[in-house]
Design an enzyme around this catalytic site. Structure first.
Site, PDB file in Angstrom:
ATOM      1  N   LYS A  79      -1.365  -1.938   3.072  1.00  0.00           N
ATOM      2  CA  LYS A  79      -2.152  -2.191   1.864  1.00  0.00           C
ATOM      3  C   LYS A  79      -3.634  -2.172   2.215  1.00  0.00           C
ATOM      4  O   LYS A  79      -4.045  -2.769   3.218  1.00  0.00           O
ATOM      5  CB  LYS A  79      -1.751  -3.545   1.267  1.00  0.00           C
ATOM      6  CG  LYS A  79      -2.442  -3.877  -0.056  1.00  0.00           C
ATOM      7  CD  LYS A  79      -1.907  -5.189  -0.630  1.00  0.00           C
ATOM      8  CE  LYS A  79      -2.570  -5.525  -1.964  1.00  0.00           C
ATOM      9  NZ  LYS A  79      -2.037  -6.759  -2.563  1.00  0.00           N
ATOM     10  N   SER A 159      -0.533  -6.770  -7.414  1.00  0.00           N
ATOM     11  CA  SER A 159      -1.517  -5.783  -7.005  1.00  0.00           C
ATOM     12  C   SER A 159      -1.013  -4.815  -5.948  1.00  0.00           C
ATOM     13  O   SER A 159      -1.616  -3.776  -5.705  1.00  0.00           O
ATOM     14  CB  SER A 159      -2.758  -6.498  -6.453  1.00  0.00           C
ATOM     15  OG  SER A 159      -2.435  -7.213  -5.253  1.00  0.00           O
ATOM     16  N   SER A 183       1.921 -10.911  -6.301  1.00  0.00           N
ATOM     17  CA  SER A 183       1.576  -9.507  -6.068  1.00  0.00           C
ATOM     18  C   SER A 183       2.426  -8.796  -5.032  1.00  0.00           C
ATOM     19  O   SER A 183       2.240  -7.605  -4.798  1.00  0.00           O
ATOM     20  CB  SER A 183       0.099  -9.389  -5.673  1.00  0.00           C
ATOM     21  OG  SER A 183      -0.719  -9.680  -6.783  1.00  0.00           O
TER      22      SER A 183
END
EC number: 6.3.5.7
Length: 495
Positions: A79, A159, A183
């Site tokens: 990420k 997210s 998330s």
């Protein structure tokens, strides 16, 4: 090389060690899939094929000598919130669009230590602020799943939507995510994969770009819980550079898979029967209860009375911390600079150009609740309610070992179905936020499809630093659900 995409992380690890496949073959298969499919999914912000191939070659050399770590030769996605030495790290924001860190985050350092091969940096909501991966400065991520009879582009959740989409589509064997209010768990549910939010303090936050420091926690995302367990073992551990890191032993999470749930007490909180919750979510929840009961667990009705305050409390506390954390991006200390006629004008121009609308909205709300005259009314009160939410969980764990709930109030929705009211978007986190506020571990596993053919997940919430029991219970649900469905867009499916 479609067979390469049938591997789980665990089976690929075993095949590499047995020399049935090479790390170079495995890496090239996934790089080819990224090249072929990610133009549509947009799950990557930065790809690192040259570095990946070099790391794979080194992995093969180590394996040939009988050496290597737990993840040697395993292709992962990171990420783009984790700083990676010499590789652009953007937090999906224009203001960090050209930032190349000179150091490595602790989580990614741990993965590299164990031999992982990084394929690149994955897309996310800007500064991890979002529930649909629609706020990235580099464009939205598309969920690889499709509704029955429709080609509408679905959101992958947020997210960590890029991480979820890349894993679900078979572009990587696992990925890092971060979970502030859901998330990791919500995008895992939206894309039919597994994800674990560890106890706050289990994984170091050093080198992870902050959203809300008292809530952010790194965790693994992968096709199943065994793969997540392998990743978490590498990611976790004490780090003296992070003052919130807890010095406690890291267990063998993979060994916990076979423990079963016989005699385990599973709590069912009455407050999670939210008004207007779809019947298919209720039905899936009941199915999860039945699966655990059939495996020998005892079902216990419990109450978490302050759950209803979880979402507003979260959006006060988290946004207050966000406004403080993002103050450093001013074009002087950090961030791309836009010049102005004065220092104030420079700040204004830099932030206006560098931040997206959702980030600006959250900074403004956070600054408001911290301002004179509102601090006691909002922020201080939110902290008191947060203590009550944590106490609810501690009281519940006097009678139960884990808690079972739905992960999200619906399956994935289409990109063009985004609510015009931001508050409606925030409601996607209604089931995940309380565990984040309490700091307890939680996970999501895929448990079925909705009527439109998109995945639905079940959430398990556990005691502090008892991820092992969560994994054991989650594995029982995984086995019972037998979720073998694949999305429409997948590396193992011919284009």
């Amino acid at each position: 090389m479609s067979s390469m995409h049938d591997f789980t992380l665990a089976s690929a690890r075993d095949a590499l060690r047995a020399r049935k496949i090479s790390a170079v073959e495995l890496t090239n298969a996934h790089l080819d899939a990224i090249e072929r499919l990610d133009g549509r999914l947009n799950s990557f912000i930065t790809r690192t094929p040259d570095q990946a191939r070099a790391a794979a070659k080194a992995a093969d050399e180590a394996l040939a000598k009988g050496e290597g770590g737990a993840l040697t030769g395993i292709p992962l996605g990171i990420k783009d919130l984790f700083c990676t030495n010499g590789v652009r790290t953007t937090a999906a924001s224009k203001i960090l669009g050209n930032f190349v860190p000179p150091y490595e985050s602790t989580v990614t350092s741990n993965l590299l230590r164990d031999g992982a091969v990084f394929l690149g940096k994955l897309n996310l909501d800007e500064f991890a602020m979002g529930s649909a991966n629609l706020t990235s400065a580099f464009g939205p991520v598309e969920n690889p799943w499709k509704r029955n009879g429709s080609d509408a582009k679905l959101v992958p959740g947020g997210s960590s939507g890029g991480s979820a989409a890349a894993v679900a589509a078979g572009l990587v064997l696992g990925a890092t995510g971060t979970d502030t209010g859901g998330s990791i768990r919500q995008p895992a549910a939206f894309t039919g994969i597994a994800g674990i939010k560890p106890t706050y303090g289990r994984c170091s936050r050093f080198g992870t770009i902050a959203f809300a420091s008292s809530l952010d926690q790194a965790g693994p995302m992968a096709r199943n819980l065994q793969d997540c367990a392998i990743l978490l073992k590498s990611m976790a551990g004490f780090d003296e550079r992070d003052s919130t890191s807890v010095d406690t032993p890291v267990p063998d999470y993979e060994a916990a898979l076979t423990r079963g749930v016989k005699g385990l007490r599973v709590g069912i909180p009455k407050e999670y029967h939210a008004p207007g919750m779809p019947a298919e979510i209720e039905a899936l929840w009941q199915q999860g209860i039945n699966w655990l009961k059939a495996a020998g667990a005892e079902i216990v009705d419990i109450s978490l009375p302050h759950t209803k305050y979880g979402l507003p409390t979260y959006y006060i506390a988290a946004l207050a911390e966000a406004s403080s954390n993002l103050a450093r991006y001013d074009g002087v200390r950090f961030g791309e600079r836009v010049n102005g006629s004065s220092l104030d004008a420079l700040y204004e121009a830099t932030r206006a150009a560098g931040f997206g609308e959702e980030v600006k909205r959250r900074i403004l709300i956070g600054t408001h609740v911290l301002s004179s005259g509102y601090y006691d009314a909002y922020y201080l009160r939110a902290q008191k309610v947060r203590t009550l939410i944590q106490r609810d969980f501690l009281n519940a764990y006097e009678n139960v070992d884990v808690i079972l709930t739905p992960t999200a109030p619906s399956g994935a929705f289409a990109q063009d179905e985004k609510p015009t009211d931001p508050v409606q978007m925030y409601l996607n986190d209604v089931f995940t936020v309380p565990a984040s506020m309490a700091g307890v571990p939680a996970l999501s596993v895929p448990a079925g499809l909705d009527a439109q053919g998109v995945p639905l997940g079940l959430q398990l919430i556990g005691k502090f630093f008892d991820e092992e029991t969560l994994i054991a219970a989650g594995h029982v649900i995984e086995q019972a659900a037998s979720f073998t469905h694949r999305p429409a867009i997948h590396a193992g499916v011919s284009a």
